[in-house]
Motif scaffolding. Structure first.
Motif, PDB file in Angstrom:
ATOM      1  N   UNK A  50      -2.569  -2.770 -10.381  1.00 41.33           N
ATOM      2  CA  UNK A  50      -3.600  -2.061 -10.149  1.00 41.33           C
ATOM      3  C   UNK A  50      -5.112  -3.314  -9.863  1.00 41.33           C
ATOM      4  N   UNK A  51      -4.891  -4.412 -10.974  1.00 41.63           N
ATOM      5  CA  UNK A  51      -6.024  -5.276 -10.689  1.00 41.63           C
ATOM      6  C   UNK A  51      -6.011  -6.178  -9.631  1.00 41.63           C
ATOM      7  N   UNK A  52      -4.963  -6.273  -8.810  1.00 39.49           N
ATOM      8  CA  UNK A  52      -4.779  -7.251  -7.569  1.00 39.49           C
ATOM      9  C   UNK A  52      -4.490  -6.265  -6.337  1.00 39.49           C
ATOM     10  N   UNK A  53      -4.889  -4.942  -6.449  1.00 36.16           N
ATOM     11  CA  UNK A  53      -4.982  -3.964  -5.273  1.00 36.16           C
ATOM     12  C   UNK A  53      -6.354  -4.079  -4.786  1.00 36.16           C
ATOM     13  N   UNK A  54      -6.136  -4.292  -3.301  1.00 39.38           N
ATOM     14  CA  UNK A  54      -7.489  -4.278  -2.843  1.00 39.38           C
ATOM     15  C   UNK A  54      -8.358  -2.968  -3.059  1.00 39.38           C
ATOM     16  N   UNK A  55      -9.728  -3.029  -2.795  1.00 36.34           N
ATOM     17  CA  UNK A  55     -10.604  -2.105  -2.883  1.00 36.34           C
ATOM     18  C   UNK A  55     -10.359  -0.730  -2.155  1.00 36.34           C
ATOM     19  N   UNK A 130      10.696  -9.354  -9.811  1.00 40.01           N
ATOM     20  CA  UNK A 130       9.925 -10.601 -10.505  1.00 40.01           C
ATOM     21  C   UNK A 130       8.514  -9.998 -10.853  1.00 40.01           C
ATOM     22  N   UNK A 131       7.679 -11.067 -11.033  1.00 44.88           N
ATOM     23  CA  UNK A 131       6.160 -11.016 -11.323  1.00 44.88           C
ATOM     24  C   UNK A 131       5.586 -10.598  -9.977  1.00 44.88           C
ATOM     25  N   UNK A 132       4.867  -9.468 -10.479  1.00 43.00           N
ATOM     26  CA  UNK A 132       4.131  -8.838  -8.986  1.00 43.00           C
ATOM     27  C   UNK A 132       2.904  -9.062  -8.599  1.00 43.00           C
ATOM     28  N   UNK A 133       2.158 -10.276  -9.321  1.00 42.09           N
ATOM     29  CA  UNK A 133       0.671 -10.403  -8.945  1.00 42.09           C
ATOM     30  C   UNK A 133       0.562 -10.917  -7.484  1.00 42.09           C
ATOM     31  N   UNK A 134       1.458 -11.721  -7.083  1.00 41.83           N
ATOM     32  CA  UNK A 134       1.524 -12.116  -5.583  1.00 41.83           C
ATOM     33  C   UNK A 134       2.210 -11.171  -4.611  1.00 41.83           C
ATOM     34  N   UNK A 135       3.135 -10.564  -5.165  1.00 41.47           N
ATOM     35  CA  UNK A 135       4.026  -9.694  -4.350  1.00 41.47           C
ATOM     36  C   UNK A 135       3.510  -8.579  -4.060  1.00 41.47           C
ATOM     37  N   UNK A 136       2.669  -7.640  -4.841  1.00 37.98           N
ATOM     38  CA  UNK A 136       2.324  -6.470  -4.490  1.00 37.98           C
ATOM     39  C   UNK A 136       1.046  -6.417  -3.437  1.00 37.98           C
ATOM     40  N   UNK A 137       0.294  -7.441  -3.356  1.00 38.31           N
ATOM     41  CA  UNK A 137      -0.589  -7.344  -1.981  1.00 38.31           C
ATOM     42  C   UNK A 137       0.216  -7.759  -0.967  1.00 38.31           C
ATOM     43  N   UNK A 138       1.214  -8.433  -1.092  1.00 35.53           N
ATOM     44  CA  UNK A 138       1.938  -8.487   0.331  1.00 35.53           C
ATOM     45  C   UNK A 138       2.505  -7.408   0.474  1.00 35.53           C
ATOM     46  N   UNK A 139       3.078  -6.631  -0.329  1.00 29.73           N
ATOM     47  CA  UNK A 139       4.076  -5.458  -0.062  1.00 29.73           C
ATOM     48  C   UNK A 139       2.874  -4.485   0.551  1.00 29.73           C
ATOM     49  N   UNK A 140       1.785  -4.145  -0.091  1.00 30.75           N
ATOM     50  CA  UNK A 140       0.698  -3.174   0.547  1.00 30.75           C
ATOM     51  C   UNK A 140       0.333  -3.845   1.858  1.00 30.75           C
ATOM     52  N   UNK A 141       0.206  -5.215   2.309  1.00 32.18           N
ATOM     53  CA  UNK A 141      -0.233  -5.313   3.773  1.00 32.18           C
ATOM     54  C   UNK A 141       1.061  -5.105   4.702  1.00 32.18           C
ATOM     55  N   UNK A 142       2.287  -5.336   4.085  1.00 30.21           N
ATOM     56  CA  UNK A 142       3.287  -4.932   5.038  1.00 30.21           C
ATOM     57  C   UNK A 142       3.316  -3.625   5.264  1.00 30.21           C
ATOM     58  N   UNK A 145       1.105  -2.801   8.024  1.00 26.38           N
ATOM     59  CA  UNK A 145       1.579  -3.173   9.380  1.00 26.38           C
ATOM     60  C   UNK A 145       3.050  -2.706   9.886  1.00 26.38           C
ATOM     61  N   UNK A 146       3.342  -1.782   8.876  1.00 22.88           N
ATOM     62  CA  UNK A 146       4.837  -1.167   9.127  1.00 22.88           C
ATOM     63  C   UNK A 146       6.025  -2.035   9.144  1.00 22.88           C
ATOM     64  N   UNK A 147       5.887  -3.171   8.371  1.00 26.00           N
ATOM     65  CA  UNK A 147       6.871  -4.164   8.278  1.00 26.00           C
ATOM     66  C   UNK A 147       7.579  -4.225   6.941  1.00 26.00           C
ATOM     67  N   UNK A 148       7.578  -3.275   6.211  1.00 26.13           N
ATOM     68  CA  UNK A 148       7.889  -3.416   4.816  1.00 26.13           C
ATOM     69  C   UNK A 148       9.675  -4.085   4.550  1.00 26.13           C
ATOM     70  N   UNK A 149       9.650  -4.713   3.799  1.00 23.86           N
ATOM     71  CA  UNK A 149      11.171  -5.488   3.621  1.00 23.86           C
ATOM     72  C   UNK A 149      11.697  -4.582   2.385  1.00 23.86           C
ATOM     73  N   UNK A 150      13.154  -4.812   2.511  1.00 22.02           N
ATOM     74  CA  UNK A 150      13.808  -4.017   1.179  1.00 22.02           C
ATOM     75  C   UNK A 150      13.754  -4.646  -0.071  1.00 22.02           C
TER      76      UNK A 150
END
Ligand code: B12
Length: 440
Positions: A50-55, A130-142, A145-150
């Motif tokens: 939640x702490x790395x989720x954009x506003x 793995x650790x989510x701090x960098x990956x979770x914001x990337x998931x939200x971006x994807x 954009x409709x480009x989620x990866x499995x």
């Protein structure tokens, strides 16, 4: 675009399958007290996300110990992020399937998914291993954009720098519900225990700068006047110099706190003195066994086996300064014979330990122990995840039967957690403390 609704769902709560233990647990105060603590801590992993989720996302934090459509139904989300330990992975998958069937995007993460991302991918639109701090914001971006990866993975354990860790979003919690607040000050452990389901899997040991911890403590004390803080670390005092600064900083925050450490803490009296002045109430130490033979081979360098002779002295060094020790013992180790239960009982009663936790050796998926037991044909089932509770047996011990192990654990629970025994340990501890004070 309207604000997207994110549901963070923690599959929380302890579960034991062994019916006889459940019945015993209902009446044994020592056991019930620990179970209450376990049932009343929020998921720090999700609060960190939640702490790395954009506003521009609207976040709700939910606890769902079981799959309960009545609890989930009122919550409509665009995305849900679910976290669970292995024992409750089937509950996590049922919740994931429920939301996917309603068109909600499902993202799964946490330890179990890190170990078995392909299994989790069968129930998710995306899995974070793995650790989510960098990956979770990337998931939200994807997702936008409709480009989620499995499956999303980090490059290495060094990618996430704890100096840049966000302040967890404690403000999302209903504080009435919890009696302890978690803070993480370090991730991983220098030991390499065969059964460890955490540090090896994440890949090493790293610590948070003390300033960050202070910021997080401040955020907690903004919401709760006198919080009890539990450090969600694997092994806090690995680096003794940093530990001194850390303990001074926690002391200045005027909280009561608890953490997990290895026994080397007792070899540093200055650090134990600082702990005593800092509001630290209890340290949990993985002694694992009172038997030197049973400790052989549990980690590569026999670090614990070499310190075994000093266990009683260590307990005394720490407890005489007013910090109680919660000693943890594992039953079912390869060199355990059926007399191990009485050995543990005797050690607990003679050593003056104030609190004790006895768990069963557990081959969590992905651990070295799991792979060895599978190669030796000793797993009761390859995928016996619901039994990964630390209190249920899911493998064949080497020097006793499954029945002997289960009955031995029940015997120990019955002996160590009764009202009289818990009271005896408390009185002994208080009396020792009083005598020390008189002598000082
Ligand atoms: C603190 C702690 C507790 C606390 C708090 C638990 C809670 N509510 O979260 C208490 C004491 C209550 C507890 C209880 C239990 N625990 Co515990 N606990 C820990 C400990 C020491 C730290 C966990 C933590 O908070 N880490 C800090 C956060 C920031 O890290 P994290 O959760 O891993 O989250 C990160 C990533 O995984 C990822 N992530 C996590 N979830 C998600 C979800 C999504 C969608 C995404 C994208 C990413 C993501 O991003 C986060 C940031 O990087 C770990 C050891 C460890 N290192 O994991 C054991 C550990 C997790 N516990 C364990 C166990 C077995 C239990 C119990 C089942 C034991 C029992 N029967 O009583 C219970 C279960 C309680 C429950 N809630 O269901 C095992 C789990 C092994 C496994 N594979 O299942 C561990 C690994 C210890 C061990 N024995 O090796 N535990």
């Amino acid at each position: 675009m309207r604000t997207a609704r994110v549901g963070l769902i923690a599959v929380s709560g302890v579960r034991v399958y062994n019916e006889r233990l459940i019945r015993l647990g209902v009446t044994l105060p020592g056991f019930v007290e620990r179970a209450r603590v376990i049932a009343s801590m929020p998921s720090l992993g999700l609060l960190t996300l939640a702490g790395v989720t954009p506003d521009d996302y609207d976040i709700t934090y939910l606890e769902s110990p079981e799959f309960d459509p009545a609890l989930l139904e009122p919550h409509a989300f665009d995305i849900v992020a679910i976290s669970s330990f292995t024992a409750k992975s089937d509950v996590m998958y049922a919740i994931a399937d429920f939301y996917r069937a309603r068109g909600t995007t499902v993202v799964l993460g946490g330890l179990h998914c890190t170990l078995l991302p392909e299994e989790a991918a069968g129930h998710a639109d995306a899995v974070v291993a793995g650790e989510g701090e960098l990956l979770w914001p990337r998931v939200l971006e994807d997702w936008k954009l409709g480009t989620l990866r499995p499956i999303y993975r980090n490059g290495s354990f060094r990618d996430v720098d704890l100096a840049r860790a966000p302040v967890p979003r404690y403000d999302l919690l209903d504080f009435e519900r919890y009696n302890r607040m978690p803070i993480q000050t370090a991730r991983g452990c220098h030991l390499d225990c065969e059964f460890c389901a955490a540090s090896k899997i994440f890949g090493g040991y790293k610590r948070k700068p003390v300033e960050n911890v202070v910021r997080e403590l401040r955020e907690i004390t903004r919401h709760i006047a006198h919080p009890f803080v539990e450090l969600a670390d694997d092994n806090t005092f690995v680096d003794k110099r940093w530990s001194r600064d850390l303990v001074r900083a926690i002391g200045a925050a005027e909280v009561h706190w608890f953490t997990e450490t290895d026994v080397s803490l007792a070899e540093d009296p200055e650090l134990v003195d600082l702990l005593a002045q800092s509001g630290c109430r209890q340290v949990l130490i993985g002694f694992e066994s009172p038997s030197a033979a049973s400790l052989q081979g549990i980690e590569a360098h026999d670090w614990k086996a070499r310190r075994h002779d000093g266990y009683r002295r260590a307990i005394d060094e720490i407890q005489r300064r007013g910090i109680t020790v919660n000693g943890c013992f594992i039953v079912g180790l390869d060199n355990d014979t059926p007399d191990i239960f009485q050995q543990i009982e005797r050690f607990v009663k003679d050593s003056g330990l104030m609190e004790v936790q006895v768990t069963v050796l557990t081959p969590f998926p992905g651990t070295a122990l799991y792979h060895r037991l599978r190669a030796e044909g000793r797993l009761l089932r390859e995928r016996y995840w619901e039994r990964c509770t630390l209190f249920d047996v899911n493998f064949v011990p080497r020097k006793m039967t499954v029945d002997e192990l289960e009955q031995g654990l029940e015997y120990l629970m019955g002996s160590l957690y009764t009202t009289e025994e818990v009271r005896r340990r408390r009185l002994l501890y208080l009396e020792t403390m009083r005598n020390r004070r008189v002598a000082a």
